[in-house]
Design a protein around this motif. Structure first.
Motif, PDB file in Angstrom:
ATOM      1  N   SER A 233       0.843  -1.192   0.000  1.00 55.88           N
ATOM      2  CA  SER A 233       0.000   0.000   0.000  1.00 55.88           C
ATOM      3  C   SER A 233       0.877   1.241   0.000  1.00 55.88           C
ATOM      4  O   SER A 233       2.038   1.191   0.434  1.00 55.88           O
ATOM      5  N   PRO A 234       0.368   2.380  -0.477  1.00 53.01           N
ATOM      6  CA  PRO A 234       1.172   3.612  -0.469  1.00 53.01           C
ATOM      7  C   PRO A 234       1.704   3.962   0.915  1.00 53.01           C
ATOM      8  O   PRO A 234       2.834   4.437   1.051  1.00 53.01           O
ATOM      9  N   GLU A 235       0.918   3.704   1.950  1.00 54.27           N
ATOM     10  CA  GLU A 235       1.350   4.004   3.317  1.00 54.27           C
ATOM     11  C   GLU A 235       2.520   3.114   3.728  1.00 54.27           C
ATOM     12  O   GLU A 235       3.488   3.582   4.340  1.00 54.27           O
ATOM     13  N   ASP A 236       2.438   1.830   3.361  1.00 57.68           N
ATOM     14  CA  ASP A 236       3.526   0.910   3.703  1.00 57.68           C
ATOM     15  C   ASP A 236       4.780   1.196   2.880  1.00 57.68           C
ATOM     16  O   ASP A 236       5.900   1.041   3.371  1.00 57.68           O
ATOM     17  N   ALA A 238       5.736   4.118   1.950  1.00 51.54           N
ATOM     18  CA  ALA A 238       6.346   5.334   2.505  1.00 51.54           C
ATOM     19  C   ALA A 238       7.248   5.041   3.701  1.00 51.54           C
ATOM     20  O   ALA A 238       8.238   5.743   3.922  1.00 51.54           O
ATOM     21  N   LYS A 239       6.937   4.006   4.462  1.00 54.45           N
ATOM     22  CA  LYS A 239       7.740   3.687   5.658  1.00 54.45           C
ATOM     23  C   LYS A 239       8.525   2.389   5.501  1.00 54.45           C
ATOM     24  O   LYS A 239       9.093   1.885   6.476  1.00 54.45           O
ATOM     25  N   SER A 242      11.845   1.201   7.506  1.00 61.84           N
ATOM     26  CA  SER A 242      12.132   2.073   8.647  1.00 61.84           C
ATOM     27  C   SER A 242      12.182   1.317   9.975  1.00 61.84           C
ATOM     28  O   SER A 242      12.651   1.863  10.976  1.00 61.84           O
TER      29      SER A 242
END
Length: 285
Positions: A233-236, A238-239, A242
């Motif tokens: 997903s875009p959220e995953d 992005a991080k 990390s």
């Protein structure tokens, strides 16, 4: 001390402690094995070599004198760019398009490589796919079979058909994953295939040791590749990475060096082993 029943592999000898190297027979080999190009004259097959870890490995192999055959699914644009970059390094690059989840295509990869180059010295089983599912009940039989066919059975098939051409000194390197060791709550079928690759690597290494064919693996952690951008997903995305001790995802060229080491004579005493470029996560095995 030489144990009774073990074959003697060097002359019986003894020295007072701490011992002198110059009096040993034979003298231990200490000089660097390969100061120059490490794969000169070799031919390597790299699956999933169009992008990501496979591409970085293809370019690094080429920079050390190897010709490469790249097997890929359908990413023709990426594959052609990789081919162009390999050729700029002065090496040949054969592109082989096909779905390795089908056994017949695995056999074709081996045959086309031999037809083009006349030999195979290195087999890098790197191609893989995954789909995120939060619940076991969400993994369909179709997805399960697709994941195992593409990730694990392709490794078995490619290796099986390559055996006719792999000689003493050849190297097989399989891409497993950090998930083979710690699992993944959202990539359960993927992690299972990587566990299978790990066990296959260890088993095959024992089977082929006396033939002088080494079998090892690389178990990457989070690496920034098209597979990540196309499945998470875009959220995953992005991080992504990390949560490692180094607080970032790795780059493909930070993993390719593991494949070069295992493919070359620098790793001549390693078989059945796994390297872990994973950003610092400590795992068993």
């Amino acid at each position: 001390m030489q144990k009774e029943g073990k074959e003697k592999i060097r002359p019986a000898q003894a020295q007072p402690k701490p011992g002198l190297e110059e009096k040993m027979k034979p003298t231990p080999e200490s000089k660097p094995k390969l100061p120059g190009p490490k794969l000169e004259g070799k031919v390597a097959i790299i699956t999933g070599g169009d992008s990501g870890i496979g591409k970085a490995t293809a370019l690094l192999f080429a920079s050390h004198g190897a010709d490469v055959a790249i097997a890929y699914l359908n990413e023709t644009e990426d594959a052609k760019e990789t081919q162009k970059e390999v050729e700029k390094l002065g090496q040949k690059c054969l592109l082989i398009k096909g779905d390795l989840a089908k056994e017949i295509n695995c056999r074709k990869v081996i045959q086309k490589t031999v037809d083009a180059f006349g030999k195979i010295n290195i087999l890098v089983n790197n191609a893989g796919i995954h789909w995120e599912q939060q619940e076991l009940t969400d993994i369909s039989t179709e997805q399960l079979m697709n994941t195992f066919n593409a990730n694990f059975f392709s490794v078995l098939w490619l290796t099986k058909y390559a055996m006719e051409y792999l000689k003493k000194g050849s190297s097989i390197i399989n891409t497993t994953s950090v998930t083979a060791y710690r699992g993944s709550d959202h990539l359960m079928d993927y992690a299972a295939t990587k566990g299978a690759i790990l066990s296959f690597t260890r088993s095959l290494s024992a089977n082929l040791a006396e033939k002088g064919i080494r079998v090892n693996a690389v178990a990457p952690g989070p690496i920034w590749t098209p597979l990540i951008a196309s499945t998470l997903s875009p959220e995953d995305v992005a991080k992504f990475g990390s949560d490692t001790p180094m607080k970032r995802a790795g780059e493909p060229n930070e993993v390719a060096t593991c494949f070069l080491f295992l493919a070359s004579d620098d790793a001549s005493y390693l078989t059945g082993q796994v390297l872990h470029p994973n950003g610092g996560e400590i795992i068993g095995g």
